[in-house]
Design a protein around this motif. Structure first.
Motif, PDB file in Angstrom:
ATOM      1  N   GLY A 223       0.811  -1.211   0.000  1.00 18.95           N
ATOM      2  CA  GLY A 223       0.000   0.000   0.000  1.00 18.95           C
ATOM      3  C   GLY A 223       0.841   1.255   0.000  1.00 18.95           C
ATOM      4  O   GLY A 223       2.045   1.235   0.275  1.00 18.95           O
ATOM      5  N   THR A 224       0.188   2.365  -0.318  1.00 17.68           N
ATOM      6  CA  THR A 224       0.807   3.687  -0.301  1.00 17.68           C
ATOM      7  C   THR A 224      -0.135   4.659   0.399  1.00 17.68           C
ATOM      8  O   THR A 224      -1.321   4.380   0.559  1.00 17.68           O
ATOM      9  N   ARG A 251      -4.604  -1.731   8.938  1.00 20.37           N
ATOM     10  CA  ARG A 251      -5.377  -2.385   7.874  1.00 20.37           C
ATOM     11  C   ARG A 251      -4.533  -3.340   7.036  1.00 20.37           C
ATOM     12  O   ARG A 251      -5.009  -4.398   6.613  1.00 20.37           O
ATOM     13  N   LEU A 252      -3.255  -2.994   6.799  1.00 24.95           N
ATOM     14  CA  LEU A 252      -2.446  -3.723   5.833  1.00 24.95           C
ATOM     15  C   LEU A 252      -1.349  -4.598   6.459  1.00 24.95           C
ATOM     16  O   LEU A 252      -0.802  -5.453   5.781  1.00 24.95           O
ATOM     17  N   SER A 253      -1.039  -4.363   7.732  1.00 30.59           N
ATOM     18  CA  SER A 253      -0.029  -5.148   8.453  1.00 30.59           C
ATOM     19  C   SER A 253       1.310  -5.236   7.726  1.00 30.59           C
ATOM     20  O   SER A 253       1.854  -6.328   7.533  1.00 30.59           O
ATOM     21  N   SER A 368       9.743 -11.008   8.084  1.00 28.28           N
ATOM     22  CA  SER A 368       8.444 -11.209   7.441  1.00 28.28           C
ATOM     23  C   SER A 368       7.342 -11.485   8.445  1.00 28.28           C
ATOM     24  O   SER A 368       6.155 -11.400   8.104  1.00 28.28           O
ATOM     25  N   MET A 369       7.706 -11.807   9.680  1.00 27.17           N
ATOM     26  CA  MET A 369       6.719 -12.080  10.730  1.00 27.17           C
ATOM     27  C   MET A 369       6.490 -10.884  11.645  1.00 27.17           C
ATOM     28  O   MET A 369       5.817 -11.002  12.665  1.00 27.17           O
ATOM     29  N   HIS A 370       7.056  -9.725  11.291  1.00 28.95           N
ATOM     30  CA  HIS A 370       6.962  -8.575  12.192  1.00 28.95           C
ATOM     31  C   HIS A 370       5.524  -8.226  12.504  1.00 28.95           C
ATOM     32  O   HIS A 370       5.143  -8.054  13.662  1.00 28.95           O
ATOM     33  N   ARG A 371       4.708  -8.078  11.490  1.00 26.01           N
ATOM     34  CA  ARG A 371       3.271  -7.856  11.691  1.00 26.01           C
ATOM     35  C   ARG A 371       2.545  -8.915  10.894  1.00 26.01           C
ATOM     36  O   ARG A 371       2.230  -8.722   9.719  1.00 26.01           O
ATOM     37  N   VAL A 372       2.291 -10.047  11.512  1.00 26.11           N
ATOM     38  CA  VAL A 372       1.631 -11.141  10.809  1.00 26.11           C
ATOM     39  C   VAL A 372       0.144 -10.863  10.729  1.00 26.11           C
ATOM     40  O   VAL A 372      -0.507 -10.586  11.721  1.00 26.11           O
ATOM     41  N   SER A 373      -0.397 -10.927   9.513  1.00 31.12           N
ATOM     42  CA  SER A 373      -1.836 -10.758   9.325  1.00 31.12           C
ATOM     43  C   SER A 373      -2.516 -12.092   9.593  1.00 31.12           C
ATOM     44  O   SER A 373      -2.411 -13.028   8.819  1.00 31.12           O
ATOM     45  N   ASN A 433      -9.623  -8.018   3.503  1.00 34.43           N
ATOM     46  CA  ASN A 433      -9.997  -8.703   4.723  1.00 34.43           C
ATOM     47  C   ASN A 433      -8.818  -9.001   5.631  1.00 34.43           C
ATOM     48  O   ASN A 433      -8.993  -9.550   6.707  1.00 34.43           O
ATOM     49  N   SER A 434      -7.601  -8.671   5.163  1.00 30.11           N
ATOM     50  CA  SER A 434      -6.445  -8.994   5.988  1.00 30.11           C
ATOM     51  C   SER A 434      -6.336  -8.001   7.122  1.00 30.11           C
ATOM     52  O   SER A 434      -6.166  -6.823   6.919  1.00 30.11           O
ATOM     53  N   GLY A 435      -6.445  -8.491   8.334  1.00 33.56           N
ATOM     54  CA  GLY A 435      -6.389  -7.613   9.484  1.00 33.56           C
ATOM     55  C   GLY A 435      -4.983  -7.434   9.979  1.00 33.56           C
ATOM     56  O   GLY A 435      -4.083  -8.172   9.640  1.00 33.56           O
TER      57      GLY A 435
END
Length: 455
Positions: A223-224, A251-253, A368-373, A433-435
Motif C-alpha cells: 500500500g501507499t 489495515r495492511l499489516s 516477514s513475521m513482524h506484523r503477521v496478518s 480482509n487482511s487484518g
C-alpha cells in the motif's frame, strides 16, 4: 504456524531469447526536451506498459528488458541500460520502472556510468531529471543500537527457532517482506504518481537482491499513502512515521513502513535514515537510491566495515575499488555485498566482514513475521523473465543525499491522494480482509508454539 500470502510468481532466467536489435530499429521510450518528457510507449489493455525488448533512453543509451513483474494494479520492469548495444557481455539490473496500471502512469530510475536519472509524471506529461550520483553526505550520524528490535529478534528465535516456521511466503516459497510507502504531500506533488513511484522504490530493493544473487526473498508493496507532515529527512521522523500512517498499518499489516520526504534544510538532515536494525525508513525524494540503502539498515547492516556499528560482524557494505561500491558502502552500484558475486571482475565482499547476502538470508524470515496478518490474504501476481541478470548501530544518511538540494516541484498527476492517515492502493495490495495482528498477540502465539515444541 505458516502463512502463505501468494504475492508473487517469480520466474528467474531462461525462456526468452532476445533477437538482435539495431540502433536504427529501437524505439524511444520517451522524447525529451530539457526536463520536459513525452512518453512514446503506449499501454496494453490491462494497463501494462507496452515497452519493447530493446528501447532507447534519449541521451543515455539502449535499455534491454530483463524481467517484468505484474499484478492487477501495478507492474515493475527491470532492465539493463548501456550506452552501446554491443555491451551485452555482462548484464545486470540498473533500471527500474514502476507502472500504475490503474491510471497508466510510470516512474523510472536509471543508473549508468556513475550517474542517475529519474522520470516522473506531471499534470501534462513527464519530467526527466539528471542527477549526478554523490558519495555519502559528509554529515552521517551514528545512533545507538536498536536493542528493542534485537530483543524481539531473540524472542522470536527462542519461540520458533531460526528456520522458516511462521515466515510469510508466496506460492514459490519466496519469503515475502511486506512494505508500505507513505509520502508527505510535498513529496507526492513532486513524484506525480505515488503508486508508480512506490512500485519503483520496492523494485530497487528487489533488483539489488537479484543482482546480488540473494534468492528466495522479495519485498512486496502492500500500500501507499499521503500525509501532510514534512519535517524533512531527520532522525525524529523515524519515531513519527507509524503514527502518521497508523490506520494504514492496522489495515495492511506491513513489515516495513517508509516515509518519503522533501528536504527542508533542517538541522541534521541527510539522504535518509533508518535504525539498525528496525522497521521504519525515512528517505529523501530527490534520491531514489536512498530507499534500498535504508532498507539495508533495517535488515541490520551498517556502512563500510572499517566504520563499525553493525550488531552482525558481517553486516557491512563493500568498497570494491574505484566507483564500485555496494548499497551500504557508497551506494554507487545496484548490489548488496556478497563475497560470491563479482562486478567488473571484482569480488563484492568478504565472508567474515562484508556479506549482506548472508544477513538477508538469516533475517528475512523473522522480519516477514513482524506484523503477521492473522486473517491472511491472497494477491496473485505474475512475472515474466527475459535473459534475467546475474550470474541501529547506525541510523544513517544514505548515499545520494545533500542536505541543501531539492527537486523542483510539479503539479500532482492523477494519482490518488488523501488526507491524514488515508491511503491509496498500491502494487500488491493485501486482501481487504487482511487484518493487522498486534505484535503482542503474535508473540504470544509464537512463544506458545515454542513451549509445546520444547515439551
Amino acid at each position: 504456524m505458516k502463512i502463505f500470502r501468494f504475492m508473487f510468481v517469480v520466474l528467474f532466467g531462461g525462456g526468452y531469447v532476445f533477437q538482435p536489435v539495431s540502433a536504427q530499429n529501437s524505439p524511444n521510450l520517451f522524447d525529451v526536451s530539457g526536463e520536459v518528457a513525452v512518453l512514446k510507449a503506449g499501454f496494453l489493455s490491462d494497463g501494462s506498459l507496452d515497452i519493447k525488448n530493446e528501447t532507447v533512453i534519449p541521451g543515455l543509451g539502449y535499455l534491454k528488458v530483463l524481467q517484468k513483474e505484474s499484478n492487477s494494479e501495478s507492474e515493475v520492469i527491470y532492465g539493463y541500460l548501456r550506452s552501446d548495444v554491443s555491451q551485452d557481455h555482462f548484464e545486470y539490473i540498473n533500471t527500474t520502472i514502476g507502472v500504475n496500471k490503474k491510471n497508466r502512469k510510470i516512474s523510472a530510475h536509471f543508473e549508468i556510468e556513475g550517474k542517475q536519472y529519474t522520470l516522473n509524471a506531471t499534470r501534462t506529461g513527464y519530467r526527466f531529471v539528471h542527477k549526478p550520483k554523490p558519495e555519502l553526505p559528509e554529515f552521517d550520524r551514528e545512533l545507538p543500537v536498536n536493542h528493542r528490535v534485537l530483543n524481539e529478534s531473540m524472542l522470536r528465535k527462542e519461540a520458533v527457532g531460526s528456520g522458516l516456521l511462521g515466515a510469510e511466503t508466496d506460492m514459490n516459497g519466496n519469503i515475502v517482506i511486506d512494505a508500505f510507502i507513505g509520502f508527505s504531500q510535498s513529496a507526492a506533488d513532486v513524484v506525480g504518481d505515488i503508486d508508480a513511484e512506490a512500485a519503483m522504490l520496492v523494485g530497487s530493493v528487489n533488483s539489488g537482491l537479484m543482482n546480488s544473487n540473494i534468492q528466495g526473498i522479495r519485498l512486496n508493496l502492500v500500500g501507499t499513502g499521503i500525509h501532510s507532515e514534512n519535517p524533512g529527512i531527520v532522525v525524529s521522523a523515524l519515531n513519527d512515521v507509524e503514527n502518521w500512517f497508523r490506520a494504514d498499518i492496522e489495515r495492511l499489516s506491513p513489515d516495513f513502513v517508509a516515509s518519503v520526504q522533501m528536504p527542508t534544510g533542517a538541522a541534521g538532515e541527510a539522504g535518509g535514515y533508518a535504525y539498525v536494525p528496525g522497521y521504519v525508513q525515512v528517505v529523501g525524494q530527490p534520491w531514489p537510491n536512498a530507499y534500498r540503502h535504508e532498507v539495508g539498515h533495517s535488515i541490520g547492516a551498517s556502512h563500510c566495515q572499517n566504520e563499525g556499528g553493525s550488531p552482525w560482524s558481517y553486516g557491512y557494505g563493500f568498497d570494491a575499488g574505484g566507483s564500485d561500491k555496494t548499497h551500504m558502502c557508497g551506494n554507487t552500484i545496484n548490489y548488496y555485498s556478497n563475497p560470491e558475486v563479482t562486478f567488473n571482475g571484482r569480488v563484492l565482499g568478504r565472508p567474515d566482514t562484508e556479506d549482506m547476502a548472508r544477513l538477508w538470508r538469516e533475517r528475512a524470515a523473522e522480519i516477514s513475521m513482524h506484523r503477521v496478518s492473522l486473517a491472511g490474504g491472497n494477491s496473485s501476481s505474475s512475472s515474466t523473465s527475459s535473459n534475467s541478470s546475474s550470474s541501529s548501530s547506525a541510523s544513517s544518511s544514505s548515499s545520494g543525499g545533500s542536505t541543501s538540494s531539492s527537486s523542483s516541484s510539479s503539479s500532482s498527476s492523477s494519482s490518488s491522494s488523501s488526507s491524514s492517515n488515508s491511503s491509496s492502493s498500491g502494487s500488491g495490495l493485501a486482501s481487504p480482509n487482511s487484518g493487522g495482528g498486534s505484535f503482542s498477540c503474535v508473540m504470544f502465539l509464537l512463544l506458545l508454539c515454542g513451549f509445546f515444541r520444547r515439551r
